[in-house]
Design a protein around this motif. Sequence first.
Motif, mmCIF file in Angstrom:
data_model
loop_
_atom_site.group_PDB
_atom_site.id
_atom_site.type_symbol
_atom_site.label_atom_id
_atom_site.label_comp_id
_atom_site.label_asym_id
_atom_site.label_seq_id
_atom_site.Cartn_x
_atom_site.Cartn_y
_atom_site.Cartn_z
ATOM 1 N N LYS A 31 2.754 12.913 -8.755
ATOM 2 C CA LYS A 31 2.081 12.956 -10.050
ATOM 3 C C LYS A 31 1.107 14.112 -10.207
ATOM 4 O O LYS A 31 0.420 14.199 -11.203
ATOM 5 C CB LYS A 31 1.366 11.628 -10.305
ATOM 6 C CG LYS A 31 2.349 10.495 -10.464
ATOM 7 C CD LYS A 31 1.708 9.255 -10.947
ATOM 8 C CE LYS A 31 2.769 8.183 -11.157
ATOM 9 N NZ LYS A 31 2.238 6.957 -11.639
ATOM 10 N N ASN A 61 4.253 6.205 -4.786
ATOM 11 C CA ASN A 61 4.357 6.308 -6.247
ATOM 12 C C ASN A 61 3.426 7.375 -6.805
ATOM 13 O O ASN A 61 3.730 8.013 -7.803
ATOM 14 C CB ASN A 61 4.061 4.950 -6.893
ATOM 15 C CG ASN A 61 4.352 4.950 -8.368
ATOM 16 O OD1 ASN A 61 5.284 5.600 -8.822
ATOM 17 N ND2 ASN A 61 3.563 4.218 -9.124
ATOM 18 N N SER A 62 2.297 7.600 -6.177
ATOM 19 C CA SER A 62 1.328 8.565 -6.699
ATOM 20 C C SER A 62 1.542 9.981 -6.172
ATOM 21 O O SER A 62 0.911 10.911 -6.659
ATOM 22 C CB SER A 62 -0.096 8.106 -6.365
ATOM 23 O OG SER A 62 -0.315 8.181 -4.977
ATOM 24 N N LEU A 63 2.446 10.166 -5.210
ATOM 25 C CA LEU A 63 2.616 11.482 -4.599
ATOM 26 C C LEU A 63 3.091 12.562 -5.562
ATOM 27 O O LEU A 63 2.592 13.664 -5.550
ATOM 28 C CB LEU A 63 3.583 11.391 -3.407
ATOM 29 C CG LEU A 63 3.022 10.743 -2.155
ATOM 30 C CD1 LEU A 63 4.107 10.650 -1.087
ATOM 31 C CD2 LEU A 63 1.829 11.500 -1.629
ATOM 32 N N GLU A 92 -2.201 16.652 -9.522
ATOM 33 C CA GLU A 92 -3.623 16.448 -9.256
ATOM 34 C C GLU A 92 -4.208 15.365 -10.155
ATOM 35 O O GLU A 92 -3.730 15.135 -11.260
ATOM 36 C CB GLU A 92 -4.391 17.755 -9.493
ATOM 37 C CG GLU A 92 -4.129 18.805 -8.433
ATOM 38 C CD GLU A 92 -5.052 19.988 -8.611
ATOM 39 O OE1 GLU A 92 -6.262 19.833 -8.360
ATOM 40 O OE2 GLU A 92 -4.555 21.048 -9.010
ATOM 41 N N ASN A 93 -5.283 14.780 -9.661
ATOM 42 C CA ASN A 93 -6.016 13.783 -10.436
ATOM 43 C C ASN A 93 -6.692 14.499 -11.606
ATOM 44 O O ASN A 93 -7.462 15.439 -11.406
ATOM 45 C CB ASN A 93 -7.061 13.121 -9.538
ATOM 46 C CG ASN A 93 -7.857 12.059 -10.236
ATOM 47 O OD1 ASN A 93 -8.003 12.062 -11.451
ATOM 48 N ND2 ASN A 93 -8.387 11.142 -9.463
ATOM 49 N N SER A 97 0.835 -1.211 0.000
ATOM 50 C CA SER A 97 0.000 0.000 0.000
ATOM 51 C C SER A 97 0.863 1.251 0.000
ATOM 52 O O SER A 97 0.565 2.227 -0.702
ATOM 53 C CB SER A 97 -0.927 0.008 1.209
ATOM 54 O OG SER A 97 -1.791 -1.094 1.170
ATOM 55 N N PHE A 153 2.234 2.095 -3.446
ATOM 56 C CA PHE A 153 1.243 2.754 -4.301
ATOM 57 C C PHE A 153 1.063 4.215 -3.906
ATOM 58 O O PHE A 153 0.985 5.097 -4.769
ATOM 59 C CB PHE A 153 -0.101 2.026 -4.238
ATOM 60 C CG PHE A 153 -0.185 0.841 -5.155
ATOM 61 C CD1 PHE A 153 -0.446 1.006 -6.502
ATOM 62 C CD2 PHE A 153 0.012 -0.434 -4.667
ATOM 63 C CE1 PHE A 153 -0.518 -0.082 -7.364
ATOM 64 C CE2 PHE A 153 -0.054 -1.535 -5.509
ATOM 65 C CZ PHE A 153 -0.315 -1.359 -6.862
ATOM 66 N N VAL A 154 0.997 4.491 -2.618
ATOM 67 C CA VAL A 154 0.796 5.864 -2.155
ATOM 68 C C VAL A 154 2.006 6.717 -2.506
ATOM 69 O O VAL A 154 1.870 7.816 -3.060
ATOM 70 C CB VAL A 154 0.521 5.901 -0.633
ATOM 71 C CG1 VAL A 154 0.570 7.315 -0.095
ATOM 72 C CG2 VAL A 154 -0.822 5.251 -0.327
#
Length: 162
Positions: free
Chosen positions: A93, A89-91, A95-96, A83, A86-87
């Motif tokens: 990137k 790795n997405s930091l 905004e969604n 987990s 994944f968190v």
Amino acid sequence: MKIFKIRDYATSFTTLMFLVIGISGVMMFFHFYDKYVKELHEILGLVFVAAALFHVIANWKAMKNYFSKKVFLFAITTTIVVSSVFVINSLGKGENPKGVMMGRVLNGPSAITFQLLNGDYNKAVEKLKAQNIIVGEGKSISEIAKENKTNPFKIVSIVSSK
């Protein structure tokens, strides 16, 4: 109610919710029936959490023994590590993109967003007026929703309906 019946219900509901959440999650991953599955997955996900808690409480004695085993420590450590990857790795990137797009649709000028959602600004305004929603000049969907004491997604739904 006898304890074995409570355990039976707890285990049955947890198992069934797990199956539905698992299957709907796979369907969402492969984009099968996204429109219909997403809401089912989200709502039953909440039901699954309740069922899992009910299962743990109903089986607390057995669970306490299980929690003290090395296999549980390994499972929880692996889950935390995966987990975290994944968190982390997405930091970086940003905004969604879906969130950015939704924010711009809800907070941009209605003349532009109605054109995008409906193809015709005047028809969109007519649809809203038919639902007793007053549209102010130059207002965003969020502002219109606030002034009319309604949900902005209801306005999007009305404007984009055929």
